[in-house]
Design a protein around this motif. Structure first.
Motif, PDB file in Angstrom:
ATOM      1  N   LYS A   5     -35.291   0.781 -32.785  1.00 31.45           N
ATOM      2  CA  LYS A   5     -34.976   1.841 -31.826  1.00 31.45           C
ATOM      3  C   LYS A   5     -36.229   2.620 -31.446  1.00 31.45           C
ATOM      4  O   LYS A   5     -36.435   2.964 -30.285  1.00 31.45           O
ATOM      5  N   TRP A   6     -37.074   2.894 -32.422  1.00 26.58           N
ATOM      6  CA  TRP A   6     -38.284   3.661 -32.140  1.00 26.58           C
ATOM      7  C   TRP A   6     -39.238   2.868 -31.251  1.00 26.58           C
ATOM      8  O   TRP A   6     -39.807   3.416 -30.309  1.00 26.58           O
ATOM      9  N   ILE A  41     -38.123   4.628 -40.330  1.00 28.89           N
ATOM     10  CA  ILE A  41     -39.493   5.123 -40.212  1.00 28.89           C
ATOM     11  C   ILE A  41     -39.450   6.634 -40.075  1.00 28.89           C
ATOM     12  O   ILE A  41     -38.443   7.209 -39.674  1.00 28.89           O
ATOM     13  N   LYS A  42     -40.560   7.235 -40.413  1.00 24.91           N
ATOM     14  CA  LYS A  42     -40.654   8.693 -40.314  1.00 24.91           C
ATOM     15  C   LYS A  42     -42.019   9.062 -39.756  1.00 24.91           C
ATOM     16  O   LYS A  42     -42.908   8.211 -39.634  1.00 24.91           O
ATOM     17  N   VAL A  43     -42.194  10.307 -39.407  1.00 28.85           N
ATOM     18  CA  VAL A  43     -43.452  10.784 -38.852  1.00 28.85           C
ATOM     19  C   VAL A  43     -44.559  10.566 -39.882  1.00 28.85           C
ATOM     20  O   VAL A  43     -44.388  10.851 -41.065  1.00 28.85           O
ATOM     21  N   VAL A  60     -47.028   7.084 -36.180  1.00 28.72           N
ATOM     22  CA  VAL A  60     -45.842   7.723 -35.623  1.00 28.72           C
ATOM     23  C   VAL A  60     -46.057   9.237 -35.615  1.00 28.72           C
ATOM     24  O   VAL A  60     -46.303   9.844 -36.649  1.00 28.72           O
ATOM     25  N   LYS A  61     -45.956   9.840 -34.420  1.00 30.76           N
ATOM     26  CA  LYS A  61     -46.120  11.289 -34.268  1.00 30.76           C
ATOM     27  C   LYS A  61     -44.809  11.997 -33.982  1.00 30.76           C
ATOM     28  O   LYS A  61     -44.707  13.205 -34.138  1.00 30.76           O
ATOM     29  N   GLY A  62     -43.816  11.250 -33.514  1.00 26.37           N
ATOM     30  CA  GLY A  62     -42.524  11.851 -33.197  1.00 26.37           C
ATOM     31  C   GLY A  62     -41.442  10.797 -33.154  1.00 26.37           C
ATOM     32  O   GLY A  62     -41.722   9.605 -33.073  1.00 26.37           O
ATOM     33  N   LEU A  63     -40.184  11.247 -33.223  1.00 24.97           N
ATOM     34  CA  LEU A  63     -39.037  10.356 -33.183  1.00 24.97           C
ATOM     35  C   LEU A  63     -38.160  10.733 -32.004  1.00 24.97           C
ATOM     36  O   LEU A  63     -38.024  11.921 -31.679  1.00 24.97           O
ATOM     37  N   SER A  64     -37.572   9.735 -31.368  1.00 27.48           N
ATOM     38  CA  SER A  64     -36.693   9.984 -30.233  1.00 27.48           C
ATOM     39  C   SER A  64     -35.571   8.960 -30.250  1.00 27.48           C
ATOM     40  O   SER A  64     -35.808   7.769 -30.417  1.00 27.48           O
ATOM     41  N   GLN A  65     -34.346   9.444 -30.049  1.00 27.14           N
ATOM     42  CA  GLN A  65     -33.187   8.548 -30.032  1.00 27.14           C
ATOM     43  C   GLN A  65     -33.000   7.885 -28.674  1.00 27.14           C
ATOM     44  O   GLN A  65     -32.287   6.908 -28.564  1.00 27.14           O
ATOM     45  N   GLN A  66     -33.640   8.443 -27.638  1.00 27.17           N
ATOM     46  CA  GLN A  66     -33.460   7.874 -26.302  1.00 27.17           C
ATOM     47  C   GLN A  66     -34.801   7.497 -25.693  1.00 27.17           C
ATOM     48  O   GLN A  66     -35.827   8.064 -26.042  1.00 27.17           O
ATOM     49  N   ARG A  67     -34.744   6.572 -24.768  1.00 27.01           N
ATOM     50  CA  ARG A  67     -35.945   6.089 -24.090  1.00 27.01           C
ATOM     51  C   ARG A  67     -36.209   7.002 -22.901  1.00 27.01           C
ATOM     52  O   ARG A  67     -35.373   7.165 -22.036  1.00 27.01           O
ATOM     53  N   GLY A  68     -37.383   7.586 -22.865  1.00 30.80           N
ATOM     54  CA  GLY A  68     -37.722   8.502 -21.783  1.00 30.80           C
ATOM     55  C   GLY A  68     -38.809   7.946 -20.898  1.00 30.80           C
ATOM     56  O   GLY A  68     -39.130   6.759 -20.927  1.00 30.80           O
ATOM     57  N   ALA A  69     -39.388   8.830 -20.121  1.00 37.19           N
ATOM     58  CA  ALA A  69     -40.477   8.445 -19.226  1.00 37.19           C
ATOM     59  C   ALA A  69     -41.707   8.046 -20.039  1.00 37.19           C
ATOM     60  O   ALA A  69     -41.849   8.439 -21.203  1.00 37.19           O
ATOM     61  N   ALA A  70     -42.600   7.300 -19.427  1.00 41.27           N
ATOM     62  CA  ALA A  70     -43.792   6.813 -20.127  1.00 41.27           C
ATOM     63  C   ALA A  70     -44.651   7.944 -20.700  1.00 41.27           C
ATOM     64  O   ALA A  70     -45.097   7.835 -21.847  1.00 41.27           O
ATOM     65  N   PRO A  71     -44.891   9.038 -19.977  1.00 42.88           N
ATOM     66  CA  PRO A  71     -45.697  10.109 -20.576  1.00 42.88           C
ATOM     67  C   PRO A  71     -45.039  10.727 -21.811  1.00 42.88           C
ATOM     68  O   PRO A  71     -45.719  11.112 -22.761  1.00 42.88           O
ATOM     69  N   VAL A  72     -43.717  10.808 -21.803  1.00 43.27           N
ATOM     70  CA  VAL A  72     -42.987  11.330 -22.965  1.00 43.27           C
ATOM     71  C   VAL A  72     -43.073  10.339 -24.118  1.00 43.27           C
ATOM     72  O   VAL A  72     -43.278  10.718 -25.275  1.00 43.27           O
ATOM     73  N   ALA A  73     -42.959   9.044 -23.804  1.00 44.69           N
ATOM     74  CA  ALA A  73     -43.009   8.009 -24.849  1.00 44.69           C
ATOM     75  C   ALA A  73     -44.385   7.969 -25.502  1.00 44.69           C
ATOM     76  O   ALA A  73     -44.495   7.706 -26.703  1.00 44.69           O
TER      77      ALA A  73
END
Length: 135
Positions: A5-6, A41-43, A60-73
């Motif tokens: 997912k990450w 996985i964790k930060v 890994v600097k952050g975790l996100s459950q959803q796929r966002g825009a490229a700058p956010v990713a």
């Protein structure tokens, strides 16, 4: 958070199933160990993945459950200095050494190519020496 997912949310792979497939093939390692798609996985974890001939290592600097825009990713990870250096060296190598097969035309000849070939064969056919006796 699950590794597959990450990787999908961080935009390394287009779909989650592609991410799972690459992990299952052994092309992704977490903290130097081969991983499974459901690995948590964790930060702060280090993720090494092979994409074609290039191996990328990210932290890994952050975790996100959803796929966002490229700058956010891109905010979800930080690529290591060694990984950046190796990628730049590989890009320079590709730029300097062109693939010989890329210059070869692929596919079937076009109708124009076929006609040109037939004309060339017809021209040369009359010039050939023959062992038969013409009367």
């Amino acid at each position: 958070m699950r590794l597959d997912k990450w990787l999908w949310a961080a935009r390394f792979y287009k779909t989650r199933s592609l991410a799972s497939e690459e992990i299952s093939k052994g092309r992704v390692a977490v903290n130097g160990q081969e991983a499974k798609p459901a690995r948590d996985i964790k930060v702060g974890d280090s993720v090494a993945m092979r994409q074609g001939p290039i191996t990328r290592t990210v932290v890994v600097k952050g975790l996100s459950q959803q796929r966002g825009a490229a700058p956010v990713a891109q905010q979800l990870y930080e690529e290591t200095a060694d990984s950046l250096r190796l990628r730049e060296a590989a890009a320079e190598q590709r730029r300097l050494n062109h693939e010989p097969a890329s210059s070869i035309e692929h596919g079937r000849p076009t109708k124009r190519d076929r006609r040109d070939l037939e004309k060339a064969q017809d021209k040369n056919w009359g010039d050939r020496w023959s062992a038969s006796v013409d009367s």
